[in-house]
Design a protein around this motif. Structure first.
Motif, mmCIF file in Angstrom:
data_model
loop_
_atom_site.group_PDB
_atom_site.id
_atom_site.type_symbol
_atom_site.label_atom_id
_atom_site.label_comp_id
_atom_site.label_asym_id
_atom_site.label_seq_id
_atom_site.Cartn_x
_atom_site.Cartn_y
_atom_site.Cartn_z
ATOM 1 N N VAL A 83 -7.278 -4.303 -0.267
ATOM 2 C CA VAL A 83 -6.163 -5.185 0.103
ATOM 3 C C VAL A 83 -6.663 -6.624 0.229
ATOM 4 O O VAL A 83 -6.026 -7.557 -0.258
ATOM 5 C CB VAL A 83 -5.520 -4.716 1.436
ATOM 6 N N VAL B 144 0.883 -1.169 0.000
ATOM 7 C CA VAL B 144 0.000 0.000 0.000
ATOM 8 C C VAL B 144 0.917 1.214 0.000
ATOM 9 O O VAL B 144 1.708 1.407 0.921
ATOM 10 C CB VAL B 144 -0.947 0.034 1.223
ATOM 11 N N VAL C 235 1.326 -7.280 4.199
ATOM 12 C CA VAL C 235 1.254 -6.155 3.273
ATOM 13 C C VAL C 235 2.228 -5.081 3.747
ATOM 14 O O VAL C 235 2.227 -4.721 4.915
ATOM 15 C CB VAL C 235 -0.173 -5.569 3.205
ATOM 16 N N ALA D 296 -4.097 -6.267 7.982
ATOM 17 C CA ALA D 296 -3.512 -6.533 6.670
ATOM 18 C C ALA D 296 -1.992 -6.584 6.753
ATOM 19 O O ALA D 296 -1.348 -7.407 6.112
ATOM 20 C CB ALA D 296 -3.948 -5.444 5.687
ATOM 21 N N VAL E 112 -3.039 0.737 -3.966
ATOM 22 C CA VAL E 112 -2.902 -0.674 -3.571
ATOM 23 C C VAL E 112 -2.289 -1.429 -4.753
ATOM 24 O O VAL E 112 -2.847 -1.435 -5.861
ATOM 25 C CB VAL E 112 -4.269 -1.279 -3.170
ATOM 26 N N ASP F 18 -0.606 -5.077 -6.121
ATOM 27 C CA ASP F 18 -0.605 -6.511 -5.794
ATOM 28 C C ASP F 18 0.809 -7.095 -5.833
ATOM 29 O O ASP F 18 1.789 -6.395 -6.101
ATOM 30 C CB ASP F 18 -1.592 -7.272 -6.691
#
Lengths: 130, 110
Positions: free
Chosen positions: B107, A122, B19, B14, B78, B80
């Motif tokens: 996400v 992110v 992430v 997340a 965002v 991937d």
């Protein structure tokens, strides 16, 4: 309602709006609706105008002065200062964004490409302290 | 700052799932580090001092700073595992940031 009470109510609404927005700035539902404080200050101004219409005594003038200043300031911040013009971004859903390498807080280089094939990212662009 | 805080709280789940959250700003590293410690965030703060990367992304708000300097246009992207953009949000009012719930949904949809 009597003029004095309307004036007090106007001041409570004006300061309450200000306190709510500043105090709950970390809450997304409050922060993401800045038009809320403009509406609050407008309501305070309307109450003060009503108080003044009932009696031209000083509490009504004080309430009107306060609410008008907050309404003008709030509207200026929300509709003029905080407006971000559209920019020709290269971001497209389904495409790879430009890669970059920038130093992290400890001076270590961070590359977007490092995460490819390992983990999702992110990416947050923010204004910082400016 | 608050947008980072909100995102941090919502995205902690997340984050634990692997992430990486990379926060880009023109701040110096020292300022970012101080903020990270203050907000207890597991972000990687990177310094784009001259806005070169922000500019390459087309996210410069020209003259938008308090003293008329260029500042980043707030944005959340965002990306991937294959390095492809799956969702993004651009600010049109710098007080408004994407709802952390929306970011989390994007996400989770990866």
């Amino acid at each position: 309602m009597r003029s004095g009470r309307l004036a007090v109510l106007s001041v409570i609404v004006a300061l309450g709006t200000l306190a709510t927005y500043v105090g709950l700035f970390g809450v997304a539902a409050v922060r993401n609706h800045p038009e809320g404080y403009v509406i609050g200050f407008a309501a305070a101004t309307a109450l003060a105008a009503l108080a003044l219409a009932r009696s031209r005594r000083w509490p009504a003038w004080v309430a009107l002065g306060l609410s008008v200043v907050l309404l003008a300031g709030g509207a200026w911040v929300n509709f003029v200062v905080a407006r971000v013009p559209a920019t020709p971004t290269v971001l497209r859903v389904g495409e790879r964004p430009p890669d970059f390498t920038l130093p992290d807080a400890l001076g270590r280089p961070v590359s977007l490409a490092d995460y490819r094939g390992t983990r999702p990212v992110v990416l947050v662009f923010y204004r910082g302290y400016w | 700052m608050a947008e980072l805080q909100g995102l941090g709280a919502e995205l902690s789940e997340a984050e634990q799932a692997g992430v990486e959250i990379i926060a880009v700003s023109p701040d110096t590293n020292a300022q970012s580090q101080t903020m990270a410690e203050k907000l207890r965030l597991g972000y990687r703060f990177v310094a784009d001092r001259d806005l070169a990367v922000t500019r390459r992304y087309g996210l410069v708000h020209a003259g938008g700073g308090a003293t008329g300097q260029d500042v980043p246009r707030p944005a959340t992207v965002v990306i991937d595992r294959d390095g492809v953009v799956r969702w993004f949000s651009l600010s049109t009012n710098y007080q408004v940031r994407p709802d952390p719930g929306d970011v989390l949904r994007a996400v989770r949809a990866l």
